[in-house]
Motif scaffolding. Structure first.
Motif, PDB file in Angstrom:
ATOM      1  N   TYR A  12      -1.161   3.863   6.957  1.00 48.81           N
ATOM      2  CA  TYR A  12      -1.298   4.274   8.285  1.00 48.81           C
ATOM      3  C   TYR A  12      -2.230   3.296   9.394  1.00 48.81           C
ATOM      4  CZ  TYR A  12       1.445   8.431   8.663  1.00 48.81           C
ATOM      5  OH  TYR A  12       2.494   9.347   8.842  1.00 48.81           O
ATOM      6  N   GLN A  18      -7.578   4.430   0.974  1.00 50.07           N
ATOM      7  CA  GLN A  18      -6.797   3.645  -0.083  1.00 50.07           C
ATOM      8  C   GLN A  18      -5.375   4.386   0.108  1.00 50.07           C
ATOM      9  OE1 GLN A  18      -6.459   6.395  -1.967  1.00 50.07           O
ATOM     10  NE2 GLN A  18      -8.237   7.040  -1.219  1.00 50.07           N
ATOM     11  N   SER A  19      -4.176   3.506  -0.576  1.00 48.84           N
ATOM     12  CA  SER A  19      -2.881   4.041  -0.811  1.00 48.84           C
ATOM     13  C   SER A  19      -2.260   4.343   0.669  1.00 48.84           C
ATOM     14  CB  SER A  19      -3.153   5.506  -1.444  1.00 48.84           C
ATOM     15  OG  SER A  19      -1.894   5.705  -1.853  1.00 48.84           O
ATOM     16  N   ASN A  20      -1.563   5.557   0.711  1.00 49.57           N
ATOM     17  CA  ASN A  20      -1.098   5.765   2.169  1.00 49.57           C
ATOM     18  C   ASN A  20      -1.818   5.599   3.273  1.00 49.57           C
ATOM     19  OD1 ASN A  20       1.954   5.617   1.978  1.00 49.57           O
ATOM     20  ND2 ASN A  20       1.580   6.657   0.231  1.00 49.57           N
ATOM     21  N   PHE A  21      -2.988   6.355   3.047  1.00 45.52           N
ATOM     22  CA  PHE A  21      -4.145   6.349   4.179  1.00 45.52           C
ATOM     23  C   PHE A  21      -4.083   4.750   4.624  1.00 45.52           C
ATOM     24  CE2 PHE A  21      -5.914   9.538   1.129  1.00 45.52           C
ATOM     25  CZ  PHE A  21      -5.472  10.642   1.860  1.00 45.52           C
ATOM     26  N   LEU A  22      -4.251   3.880   3.792  1.00 46.80           N
ATOM     27  CA  LEU A  22      -4.233   2.674   4.372  1.00 46.80           C
ATOM     28  C   LEU A  22      -3.162   2.143   5.063  1.00 46.80           C
ATOM     29  CD1 LEU A  22      -6.623   0.625   3.922  1.00 46.80           C
ATOM     30  CD2 LEU A  22      -5.497  -0.289   1.995  1.00 46.80           C
ATOM     31  N   VAL A  34       0.807  -1.209   0.030  1.00 43.43           N
ATOM     32  CA  VAL A  34      -0.107   0.181   0.023  1.00 43.43           C
ATOM     33  C   VAL A  34       0.965   1.160   0.089  1.00 43.43           C
ATOM     34  CG1 VAL A  34      -2.111  -1.156   0.901  1.00 43.43           C
ATOM     35  CG2 VAL A  34      -0.368  -0.119   2.449  1.00 43.43           C
ATOM     36  N   MET A  35       2.176   1.297   0.863  1.00 43.92           N
ATOM     37  CA  MET A  35       3.007   2.487   0.484  1.00 43.92           C
ATOM     38  C   MET A  35       3.271   2.539  -0.829  1.00 43.92           C
ATOM     39  SD  MET A  35       5.018   1.820   4.120  1.00 43.92           S
ATOM     40  CE  MET A  35       6.131   2.895   3.651  1.00 43.92           C
TER      41      MET A  35
END
Lengths: 190, 1050, 205, 303
Positions: free
Chosen positions: D226, D220-224, D54-55
């Motif tokens: 975290y 999604q993405s970097n939110f995920l 995801v990062m």
């Protein structure tokens, strides 16, 4: 069942009575009598279930044949009530007030055959085809192969191996030969 | 000095001359008539001045120059002169009022009026019992003629009923006079009273006095022998009815009063209870009444009953000389002027049904007079009725006659119910047009009466047993400001608001430093809250004259409440607070029912509080200081319970909370903030004072503080539970407020230093948060025009500042660290566990987690989720709303980082009473159970948050900002924002599981209470069939009952 | 009705710009070097399948999660939202109506995203080649990384397809998202040719 | 607080340890669930791969500032919760910032991340997000009741709310653990624990079949990333809390691992073999058996 058929004959002038099975009968009524007939069948003869409404495109006679399939839960019998409507101006009375389920069938018929059912809710909404702008696809004068080839980018090099040809070529070559020979003979004699 | 006999002579003379010279002096007639009236008024004024100013001796007049028993003597003393003056002045005003009628009817009306006045003057003056009879007859005859003058079947039938009843009364009076005369040998009252003591044949004397009593009971329209009187009030023209109700009853009462010394104590007791019963039942029956004049009739009967009851009691005590001016006169005046005034107002309005009085507001002056009279009649301060009732209650408590007080206050509550309902109708905007029948003579007469009433009010306010020196400026200034603004309607509204703010600021600057202890703490809250919340009201655009005066009165009463140093100050401020907040709530749209419910609950609470005061009052021999609660008395725990109920009503404790949601929701949006942030603290302050003064007594086996703790805990839980199911943002916040105040009550009930620190900390917290939340919601409603939460949504993009405010508000209210809410929760749980109340702790904990549900709902349904198309163009809330919110938020942050600033001050205020409970190690506060370092928590959370936010900012690739419909909607296109915003009936599954907690038991209970009261009222009312024979039957029934009671069945 | 007509006249777009973001996708270049390799490896070993059964073929995907085939061995798992998944399996025939949803879901996935065509229908229409309502070539509408032919292909075949896909990802050749962004207009034109009532922006963020 | 930098350094060390522990724990749980199903399951380091994946996502979308901040709130809540808790008893470098507050602070700080996340998720405008939040919050209110009662019983038992002191009182063998000395409170607490860990049967808020994964549907993405990293902290922190409260705490890392792992296994095993409760059922269950147990636990100390 017989008594019921007699009553129908008397009341709605039913024709083309086709007793297919002990529990299944088809007959046809006039377009104007259809609603009354269906209502009668529902209320007095116990045919409380609308199984479906089907349509056939009789392009040769210029009509659409509509068949209302009803089922009786009590004595487990079915009737098919046929009626014929004009193909040029296809419009039929809606029976959605008798069965709410009829809406779905009528909507589908509108989409696939272009038969209009004035008064049926959401009859003009797309059913399976969203944004269709061609002839209704189930009409016999709609060429589906041509449409597909024009629209859906056919992949070149595609070959068909359907079961019949496959079997004839690979497994039953002799029988296929015989069959073709008979066909040729018959055609010649004609 | 003009001898008062000339009054009688002149009235009689003019009365004779007028018809005789009717033809010749037709033009001069009215002038002579008015001249006579003015003459009597002037003469009585002279005497009045003589006695009031110069303090003259009582003066006796002997007719024919001979002393009694040979002659008829008149007496004029202080009381007589006062009554004479108001009677004659009102008589004059009545004549003015009826100018039109008089000019139409001619001499007859003048003569009858003169005769009526003559009779009344005579009743007041005479000291001869037969003479009394004569004057009573004169009064009666002139009255029925006046009634019948308006030739309508109703009036005639009413007059006839009056005549029948009057005839009976006269017959009994005559019989009584005969018997008494035969025994005493004199007709002079003083002589009779002197010689009655030596009479041997006591039985005959008592029969004689009983006859006289019967007569006066009928004349004074006591329950239930008063059906005819109600028909009279209903059937008569308002001008005459006003005179009958005002001066008529007064004079009859005074006649009765004069004879009372004749009666034995047993008889007096009957009179006293009969009067009270009349008061109670008449008011009860009045509740269901919708005809204005009949309703006033009920009230009139009730008031007369009360006055008679009190007089009888004063003679029983032998304390009549003191009680008459202190209690009887204020009650009498209150009744006299308000009833006259209200009847006369009824004469200016065409409609008789209370429901149709809406458009009386067309005439602002008339409406103002109407409201003032209603309030005075309901017994609100500062009108004489308040002083009368206050003194009566306290005096009764000294006499240990508590049952009397219960009945009295119940009757007063009924009376206030129908009067305030009526007043409420006129304050609403839905008007039927054109019901006023304007007449300048009538207005003039009304204004005269009201002016006298003002004078009387001022007099009683100045001389009432209000300790003017002690409370001083602290106490008066806030009221003065409110009243001042009320009297200056021409100032623009914004200016009024600014004046209010600056006065609050000045007041805070000068007076706050002088105060100390808990009072200063409360005052600081009220003043700062008042200042900033008033700032928000400057946003108003409508021109409403009464808003700022009422607001200032409410704030002033809150401040005065804190400053009050005896129970009178306290109760006075409490009543003003109730009243001003009632009118404030009533200003909201569609709030009539809700504000009425509020005021009825508040009044009932206030009356119970008064009862509680009464139970404690005898403790210190009639001192009014709060010290009475500290002295253990016979009724300490009862007193505590009663006063507590009063405070619990204001705090909307469970079971008494019915008013809260409706009145907070229906009040104007910026007013709700005042109600929740400030007004709800009044009950808390009351508890603080009460618990400090009284400790927590126990009733039998039950520790009352323990019971209070359960009430607090249940209020917290159920209030919160009810909040989560509300669709209306303001109702949600109202129930939230109820729950939060429940915590405060719980904290106070702990009765420990930690508990009180927790409670007061929570109070400040709640004040700040509700200020923020209500103002933020007010801003949202101001922009969107709806308070239904599910209709909004996604407003974060349009109102980011409001959103941020609400976000901080809910974080603080839900008790999540690092904001102040956690401090309150921490202190509360430490205190509860320290005390050993574990179940309450569990319940409080449950409530605080349930609070998350409504917090989330509030912010989600309004600010998050899908924006609606119709609110696409809404703007951020006005700065007027935002600035106070952010001031409060800054305060919250300050207290969150440095809670020591607040806790130290609270501890300092609480320590004198409970000792030291918290120690400090740097920024760590240490209790007996645990520790908490708010500064460290804030720092750690802040640092972690910032680091992570920066980390995300760096690591995150280019972010595409998307819009509301760019959601994963199962690969479909969302249809409309309305269908995509999940907000309506948000917690339905929770309700299915936990709904049993919020079943409306309390609502059902109170509904059944009110309905049964109305049913009883309606059923009782039916005994008055309108049939004269029934009335006679009632009268006879009363006579029989009285006879048996007085003589005893043998 | 006339009101609506007039409004439409004034507004050229057939969707509400306040409701939808109408930006077009952009190519995001690969970062060269070891980090990208690392990311590719992680992507290949953590394939989250969008749980959207578009056709009859999705019946063949169920066994994949069971004890017999167990694709969680490869770090694969079904994921119910396109925002978080990176593998889209078009399972079988795609009617025009479904294609619309496929395109939306595909566009809602985030950039490294992979598509697997399952069954012959996605390759050339299969047995529905002449249907008036079923597309023939999936890769004309969205970029496809791997096809698994057959009608139906067995789960073993699918697993082989996954292995192939993982190889492509690790080699850095599975750049369907960037390809879609690069040839966005071509794809969109193809899509619009069959999807006629397009009432949303061109790209569904 | 004698040396700020040392404290900070120690905090970082313990955070590093606990992060890795939490990640591996997650992997092990996946493995165990798979084994119960009769599958092989992913490798134990699968959570790391997922995190890296995801990062490595190249694009991201945001619905607004609160949406953006939601994961930050969430992660702050997880890290903060961990930082406010003493991890190992008597080990100075594993005390974190526990001087900031006592048990109450820890309990209430659990809500910080959840509330922030709820706000962020709700801004996405996706109807499933508030629906999941509603379910999660509703259930939390019910499961917190027995937990609170258990905590109150402990406070009454030990006369303190400081976690360190509660752990100190449990030192010296199993006989001193609260599970032995206060079994009723432990029972109530452990039942609440099931709800707080939000595993099956109490995971209606993420019910994938009805409301695809609930609140974070749009993330999604970097939110995920975290949120995934937070899960390691948050779960470990909650486990450590319960270990400290009822099971005697830990004095070294092997004991910590052993105890928290066993604790986690309770929820995992119960979750694996149970279907999912509906919201009404789970709330009713919590306010019946566990709450009554908690009330009994409290009443023991009242009288």
């Amino acid at each position: 069942m017989e008594e019921m058929i007699e009553r129908i004959k008397l009341k709605f002038n039913a024709k083309d009575i086709n007793r297919q099975k002990a529990t299944l009968v088809f007959f046809s009524v006039e377009k104007k009598d259809l609603e009354a007939c269906v209502l009668y069948m529902k209320e007095f003869e116990g045919y409380s279930n609308l199984t479906m409404i089907s349509a056939t495109d009789w392009i040769e006679t210029g009509t659409f044949g509509l068949t209302y399939h009803l089922h009786n839960y009590k004595n487990r019998t079915d009737v098919g009530i046929k009626t014929y409507i004009d193909r040029k101006n296809p419009s039929m009375v809606s029976i959605n007030t008798l069965w709410a389920g009829a809406r779905v069938f009528e909507r589908e018929l509108k989409e696939m055959f272009g038969i209009d059912f004035p008064g049926c809710p959401r009859v003009d909404d797309p059913f399976a085809l969203e944004g269709w702008d061609n002839l209704p696809p189930m009409r016999k004068d709609f060429d589906t192969v041509k449409y597909s080839e024009e629209t859906y980018f056919p992949r070149p090099g595609r070959s068909t191996k359907d079961n019949v040809t496959q079997m004839e070529e690979k497994l039953y070559a002799v029988e296929a030969e015989v069959k073709k020979g008979i066909a040729k003979t018959v055609r010649k004699n004609k | 000095m003009v001898n008062p006999i000339y009054i009688i002579a002149v009235l009689l003379g003019i009365g004779f001359i007028l018809p005789l010279t009717e033809k010749k002096l037709s033009k001069l007639g009215p002038w002579v008539f008015y001249a006579g009236m003015i003459f009597t008024a002037l003469v009585s004024y002279q005497w009045f001045r003589f006695f009031i100013v110069s303090g003259g001796e009582t003066y006796h007049i002997f007719t024919a120059g001979v002393k009694p028993p040979l002659s008829i003597n008149l007496q004029i003393g202080l009381f007589e002169s006062v009554l004479l003056f108001v009677t004659n002045l009102t008589g004059l005003a009545g004549a003015v009022y009826m100018t039109k009628q008089i000019s139409e009817t001619g001499v007859r009306a003048m003569v009858l009026l003169l005769l009526l006045l003559l009779g009344l003057n005579g009743l007041i003056l005479t000291r001869d019992i037969f003479n009394l009879f004569v004057f009573m007859e004169i009064t009666a005859i002139s009255t029925y003629s006046l009634i019948g003058m308006d030739v309508k079947s109703r009036s005639l039938s009413a007059g006839f009923k009056y005549m029948t009843a009057g005839g009976l009364a006269s017959a009994f009076l005559l019989l009584g006079i005969i018997i008494v005369y035969s025994l005493t040998g004199t007709l002079n009252l003083d002589g009779m009273i002197r010689s009655a003591e030596g009479i041997k044949n006591v039985k005959l004397l008592s029969i004689g006095s009983m006859m006289i009593l019967f007569s006066f009971i009928i004349e004074a329209k006591q329950f239930p022998a008063n059906g005819w009187a109600l028909d009279v009030y209903e059937g008569t023209k308002p001008g005459v009815a006003g005179l009958i109700s005002g001066i008529g009853t007064t004079a009859v009462f005074f006649g009765f009063y004069k004879i009372m010394p004749l009666f034995t104590n047993e008889t007096l007791k009957i009179v006293m209870w009969a009067g009270l019963i009349t008061f109670f039942f008449s008011n009860l029956m009045g509740m269901k009444q919708e005809n204005v004049k009949r309703m006033l009739g009920y009230s009139s009967v009730a008031q007369t009953g009360l006055v008679i009851s009190v007089s009888a009691w004063s003679f029983m005590l032998g304390n009549d000389k003191l009680i008459f001016p202190m209690i009887v006169l204020p009650l009498l005046f209150n009744h006299f002027f308000t009833k006259t005034g209200l009847f006369w107002i009824a004469g200016l309005v065409k409609k008789d049904t209370t429901g149709l009085w809406g458009s009386i507001t067309e005439n602002k002056i008339l409406h103002g007079i109407f409201i003032i009279l209603i309030l005075a009649l309901s017994g609100f301060p500062p009108f004489p009725g308040f002083w009368g009732k206050w003194n009566l209650v306290l005096a009764m408590s000294l006499d240990s006659n508590f049952f009397y007080i219960w009945v009295l206050l119940a009757g007063s509550l009924f009376e206030a119910a129908y009067l305030l309902k009526w007043a409420g109708i006129t304050l609403k905007k839905d008007k039927s047009k054109d019901i006023l029948e304007y007449n300048s003579y009538k207005m003039l007469a009304l204004q005269i009466v009201v002016l006298i009433f003002f004078a009387v009010t001022v007099y009683y306010f100045m001389t009432g047993n209000f300790d003017h020196t002690n409370g001083g400026l602290h106490f008066y200034l806030p009221f003065a400001l409110g009243t001042g603004l009320l009297l200056l309607p021409f100032i623009p509204e914004k200016l009024k608001g600014m004046i209010s703010m600056s006065v609050i600021a000045v007041y805070a600057f000068y007076f706050l430093p002088d105060q100390n202890g808990i009072g200063r703490f409360f005052n600081a809250m009220f003043l700062s809250g008042g200042f900033f919340l008033t700032f928000a009201t400057l946003n108003r655009k409508d021109r409403s004259r009464s808003f700022y005066p009422l607001l200032m009165l409410m704030l002033g009463s809150l401040i005065a409440l804190v400053n009050s140093d005896n129970i009178l100050h306290f109760f006075f401020s409490w009543e003003i607070m109730t009243l001003s907040s009632y009118f404030l709530i009533h200003r909201g749209k569609g709030s009539a029912e809700e504000s009425f419910r509020y005021v009825m609950f508040s009044l009932a609470g206030a009356f119970l509080m008064l009862l509680g005061f009464a139970y404690s009052f005898p403790n210190l021999n009639g001192q009014m200081s709060f010290g009475i609660f500290a002295v253990p008395g016979q009724f300490t725990s009862l007193s505590f319970i009663l006063i507590s109920i009063g405070f619990l009503v204001k705090s909307a404790a469970l079971g008494l909370h019915l008013w809260i949601a409706g009145s907070y929701a229906k009040a104007e949006d910026d007013t709700s903030a005042f109600l929740s942030a400030l007004l709800s603290k009044a009950g808390i302050f009351g508890f603080v004072m009460l618990l400090l003064a009284m400790g927590a007594p126990s009733a039998g086996k039950f520790d009352l503080a323990y019971i209070l703790s359960w009430i607090g805990a249940l209020t917290a839980l159920i209030g919160t539970m009810m909040a989560i199911y509300e669709e209306d943002a303001k109702r949600l916040l109202a129930y939230s407020s109820m729950g939060q105040v429940g915590y405060i009550i719980l904290g106070l009930a702990i009765m420990s230093g930690l508990g009180w620190t927790a409670a007061l900390f929570q109070m400040v917290n709640h004040f700040l948060i509700k200020g923020i939340l209500f103002l933020a919601i007010a801003g949202v409603i101001y922009r969107t025009g709806t308070s239904e939460m599910y209709k909004m949504g996604g407003l974060i993009k349009k109102m980011p500042w409001s959103f941020t405010a609400v976000m901080f508000g809910i974080i603080a209210i839900s008790g999540v660290p690092p904001l102040t809410g956690f401090g309150a929760k921490w202190l509360m749980y430490e205190a509860l566990i320290e005390k050993g109340w574990y179940l309450q702790t569990g319940m409080a904990f449950f409530a605080s987690t349930v609070a998350f549900l409504y917090c989330f709902r509030l912010i989600h349904a309004i600010f998050l989720g899908q924006p609606k198309t119709e609110f696409r163009n809404v703007k951020e809330a006005p700065a007027w709303f935002l600035i106070p919110q952010y001031v409060f938020i800054m305060a919250i942050f300050f207290f969150s980082i440095f809670p020591r600033v607040l806790i130290d001050r609270i501890s300092a205020a609480v320590e004198p009473f409970f000792g030291k409970s918290l120690t400090w190690d740097g920024n760590t506060v240490i209790s007996s159970l645990g520790y908490w370092n708010a500064t460290a928590v804030m720092t750690i959370v802040g640092v972690v948050f910032v680091v992570l936010a920066i980390g995300l900012f760096i690591k995150l690739p280019k972010v595409q900002k998307v819009k509301q419909f760019n959601i994963v909607f199962a690969a479909e296109r969302p249809e409309t924002p309305e269908l995509t915003h999940f907000a309506y009936e948000f917690f339905r599954p929770y309700r299915r599981a936990m709904g049993w907690m919020v079943r409306p038991y309390a609502t059902r209970f109170w509904r059944s209470v009110t309905e049964s009261a109305y049913t009883v009222s309606d059923a009782l009312r039916k005994i008055y069939t309108g049939n004269g024979q029934t009335y006679i039957f009632h009268i006879l029934l009363v006579l029989v009952i009285l006879f048996y009671i007085s003589t005893g069945v043998k | 009705m006339t009101m609506i007509g007039e409004e439409n006249k004034n507004e050229k777009k057939n969707f509400d710009t306040e409701l939808f973001c109408d930006a077009v996708p952009k190519e995001v270049p690969r970062i060269n070097g070891i980090i990208q390799k690392f990311y590719d490896w992680a992507q290949a070993n953590s394939l989250w399948i969008l749980a959207f059964g578009t056709g009859c073929g999705s019946i063949e995907m169920r066994p994949l999660y069971t004890a017999r085939y167990d694709i969680s061995r490869f770090g694969m798992a079904p994921r119910p939202t396109p925002r978080q998944s990176n593998l889209f399996i078009i399972s079988g025939y795609a009617s025009v109506k479904t294609l619309k949803r496929i395109v939306r879901s595909y566009e809602q996935m985030q950039n490294p995203k992979f598509v697997m065509g399952l069954g012959s229908c996605t390759v050339n229409g299969g047995m529905y080649w002449d249907s008036y309502n079923t597309i023939n070539r999936l890769d004309h509408y969205i970029p496809v990384d791997t096809y698994v032919a057959g009608c139906m292909p067995r789960p073993e075949a699918l697993i082989a397809g996954f292995e192939d896909l993982k190889k492509r990802i690790k080699e850095g050749r599975a750049e369907g998202a960037n390809e879609y962004a690069k040839n966005f207009e071509w794809y969109k034109a193809n899509q619009k040719k069959v999807i006629k009532d397009w009432d949303m922006p061109d790209y569904n963020w | 607080m004698e040396n700020f930098w040392t404290t900070l350094l120690y905090a970082f060390i313990s955070m590093f340890i606990i992060f890795n522990y939490g990640m591996v724990l997650g992997g092990v749980v996946y493995k165990i669930i798979a084994r119960v199903h009769g599958r092989f399951g992913p490798p134990v380091w699968q959570p790391y791969i997922n995190l890296v994946k995801v990062m490595g996502v190249r694009t991201a979308i945001s619905h607004g500032i609160m949406f953006w901040l939601g994961p930050v709130f969430r992660f702050t809540g997880g890290i903060g919760l961990f930082l406010f808790m003493p991890v190992l008893f008597g080990v100075p470098w594993m005390q974190n910032f526990s001087f900031s507050g006592d048990l109450l602070l820890v309990i209430y700080f659990i809500f910080f991340g959840q509330l922030g996340m709820a706000l962020g998720a709700a801004e996405s405008g996706h109807p499933y997000s508030p629906m999941g939040i509603m379910r999660g919050l509703s259930q939390v209110t019910a499961s917190e009741v027995p937990f609170a009662l258990a905590v109150i019983a402990l406070a009454a038992q030990h006369g303190t709310l400081s976690i360190t002191e509660i752990v100190a009182a449990q030192q010296g063998g199993i006989a001193n653990w609260n599970i032995v000395t206060n079994p009723v409170a432990t029972l109530a607490g452990m039942m609440a624990f099931l709800g707080m860990m939000m595993h099956a049967p109490f995971n209606l808020h993420i019910a994938p079949q009805e409301i695809p994964i609930g609140p974070p549907t749009e993330y999604q993405s970097n939110f995920l990333s975290y949120m995934q990293a937070n899960r390691a902290f948050f779960a470990s922190a909650k486990l450590i809390l319960f270990m400290n409260l009822f099971f005697g705490g830990a004095t070294n890392i092997p004991v910590l691992v052993g105890k928290t792992f066993s604790l986690y296994m309770i929820t995992v095993f119960i979750g694996v073999v149970n279907p999912r409760f509906t919201l009404e059922n789970s709330i009713r269950w919590f306010i019946r058996i566990p709450t009554v147990t908690g009330i009994i636990a409290v009443l023991i100390y009242t009288f």
